[in-house]
Design a protein around this motif. Structure first.
Motif, PDB file in Angstrom:
ATOM      1  N   ILE A  95       3.701 -12.911  18.056  1.00 49.29           N
ATOM      2  CA  ILE A  95       2.519 -12.115  18.391  1.00 49.29           C
ATOM      3  C   ILE A  95       1.750 -11.732  17.132  1.00 49.29           C
ATOM      4  O   ILE A  95       0.518 -11.763  17.105  1.00 49.29           O
ATOM      5  N   PHE A  96       2.468 -11.403  16.054  1.00 48.43           N
ATOM      6  CA  PHE A  96       1.799 -11.025  14.802  1.00 48.43           C
ATOM      7  C   PHE A  96       1.005 -12.198  14.223  1.00 48.43           C
ATOM      8  O   PHE A  96      -0.156 -12.031  13.832  1.00 48.43           O
ATOM      9  N   VAL A  97       1.606 -13.379  14.172  1.00 54.34           N
ATOM     10  CA  VAL A  97       0.915 -14.550  13.609  1.00 54.34           C
ATOM     11  C   VAL A  97      -0.272 -14.933  14.490  1.00 54.34           C
ATOM     12  O   VAL A  97      -1.342 -15.298  13.987  1.00 54.34           O
ATOM     13  N   PHE A  98      -0.109 -14.829  15.800  1.00 58.36           N
ATOM     14  CA  PHE A  98      -1.221 -15.128  16.707  1.00 58.36           C
ATOM     15  C   PHE A  98      -2.365 -14.143  16.496  1.00 58.36           C
ATOM     16  O   PHE A  98      -3.531 -14.538  16.394  1.00 58.36           O
ATOM     17  N   GLY A  99      -2.068 -12.873  16.388  1.00 54.18           N
ATOM     18  CA  GLY A  99      -3.106 -11.866  16.123  1.00 54.18           C
ATOM     19  C   GLY A  99      -3.763 -12.070  14.767  1.00 54.18           C
ATOM     20  O   GLY A  99      -4.984 -11.919  14.627  1.00 54.18           O
ATOM     21  N   LEU A 100      -2.963 -12.421  13.777  1.00 53.97           N
ATOM     22  CA  LEU A 100      -3.510 -12.695  12.441  1.00 53.97           C
ATOM     23  C   LEU A 100      -4.451 -13.895  12.480  1.00 53.97           C
ATOM     24  O   LEU A 100      -5.515 -13.873  11.851  1.00 53.97           O
ATOM     25  N   SER A 101      -4.086 -14.920  13.227  1.00 46.66           N
ATOM     26  CA  SER A 101      -4.955 -16.103  13.313  1.00 46.66           C
ATOM     27  C   SER A 101      -6.267 -15.773  14.028  1.00 46.66           C
ATOM     28  O   SER A 101      -7.323 -16.268  13.629  1.00 46.66           O
ATOM     29  N   LEU A 102      -6.200 -14.933  15.069  1.00 45.66           N
ATOM     30  CA  LEU A 102      -7.439 -14.509  15.721  1.00 45.66           C
ATOM     31  C   LEU A 102      -8.336 -13.739  14.757  1.00 45.66           C
ATOM     32  O   LEU A 102      -9.553 -13.941  14.714  1.00 45.66           O
ATOM     33  N   LEU A 103      -7.734 -12.889  13.958  1.00 51.36           N
ATOM     34  CA  LEU A 103      -8.488 -12.106  12.969  1.00 51.36           C
ATOM     35  C   LEU A 103      -9.108 -13.007  11.905  1.00 51.36           C
ATOM     36  O   LEU A 103     -10.281 -12.837  11.538  1.00 51.36           O
ATOM     37  N   ILE A 104      -8.355 -13.977  11.430  1.00 56.11           N
ATOM     38  CA  ILE A 104      -8.874 -14.886  10.394  1.00 56.11           C
ATOM     39  C   ILE A 104     -10.006 -15.753  10.952  1.00 56.11           C
ATOM     40  O   ILE A 104     -11.034 -15.944  10.286  1.00 56.11           O
ATOM     41  N   ILE A 153     -17.714 -14.736  11.327  1.00 55.12           N
ATOM     42  CA  ILE A 153     -18.621 -13.671  10.877  1.00 55.12           C
ATOM     43  C   ILE A 153     -19.215 -14.011   9.526  1.00 55.12           C
ATOM     44  O   ILE A 153     -20.425 -13.826   9.304  1.00 55.12           O
ATOM     45  N   MET A 154     -18.396 -14.516   8.602  1.00 56.18           N
ATOM     46  CA  MET A 154     -18.912 -14.881   7.280  1.00 56.18           C
ATOM     47  C   MET A 154     -19.911 -16.030   7.371  1.00 56.18           C
ATOM     48  O   MET A 154     -20.912 -16.046   6.659  1.00 56.18           O
ATOM     49  N   SER A 181      -8.467 -22.630   8.664  1.00 54.08           N
ATOM     50  CA  SER A 181      -8.259 -22.687  10.109  1.00 54.08           C
ATOM     51  C   SER A 181      -7.052 -23.552  10.460  1.00 54.08           C
ATOM     52  O   SER A 181      -6.214 -23.161  11.289  1.00 54.08           O
ATOM     53  N   MET A 182      -6.943 -24.703   9.838  1.00 53.34           N
ATOM     54  CA  MET A 182      -5.806 -25.594  10.113  1.00 53.34           C
ATOM     55  C   MET A 182      -4.500 -25.017   9.572  1.00 53.34           C
ATOM     56  O   MET A 182      -3.445 -25.173  10.189  1.00 53.34           O
ATOM     57  N   THR A 183      -4.573 -24.344   8.427  1.00 50.51           N
ATOM     58  CA  THR A 183      -3.366 -23.730   7.853  1.00 50.51           C
ATOM     59  C   THR A 183      -2.801 -22.660   8.785  1.00 50.51           C
ATOM     60  O   THR A 183      -1.585 -22.625   9.030  1.00 50.51           O
TER      61      THR A 183
END
Length: 137
Positions: free
Chosen positions: A116-125, A131-132, A95-97
């Motif tokens: 926008i890509f990094v922000f979307g990727l962080s939301l996905l992660i 979920i896990m 999360s911090m990374t």
């Protein structure tokens, strides 16, 4: 017998008109067919079009990304993982990374596409971490 010739009509050496069928057989004329299709629009090209249209809102994307990470994503992820007995250190490290990756991408002057890509990727992660944890994985 006198033949009246039409424009574009083929003739024997004797001057007689030749039927189009015989001319095609004799000279092996072949028509070339070309199929044209409309270009398909992929999800990636839609994203690029969207991101390019957001260039004037780059500062807004930067601020929303940083504020959302600092006030909601990282703290809530930590609290939920900790309270449900999940793997706190690995989840917090990931999360911090991704939070710092967002900061670096925005502060280094990356394009709006990257922001926008990094922000979307962080939301996905972050969603995957939650979920896990909830699933007990």
């Amino acid at each position: 017998m006198i033949y009246k010739l039409r424009e574009g009509e083929r003739h024997h050496e004797e001057g007689r008109p030749v039927s189009p069928y015989l001319y095609q057989q004799k000279h092996n004329i072949m028509a070339t067919l070309t199929a044209t299709t409309a270009p398909s629009v992929s999800l990636w090209s839609k994203y690029l079009t969207f991101a390019d249209g957001q260039k004037e809102n780059h500062l807004g994307w930067f601020l929303v990304s940083i504020i959302l990470h600092a006030t909601a994503l990282v703290p809530l992820t930590f609290v939920i993982v900790y309270s449900l007995g999940g793997y706190v250190l690995p989840c917090l490290a990931v999360s911090m990374t991704i939070f710092f990756a967002n900061i670096v991408a925005n502060m280094s002057g990356a394009s709006t596409r990257v922001t926008i890509f990094v922000f979307g990727l962080s939301l996905l992660i972050h969603a995957a971490i939650l979920i896990m944890t909830i699933a007990g994985i």
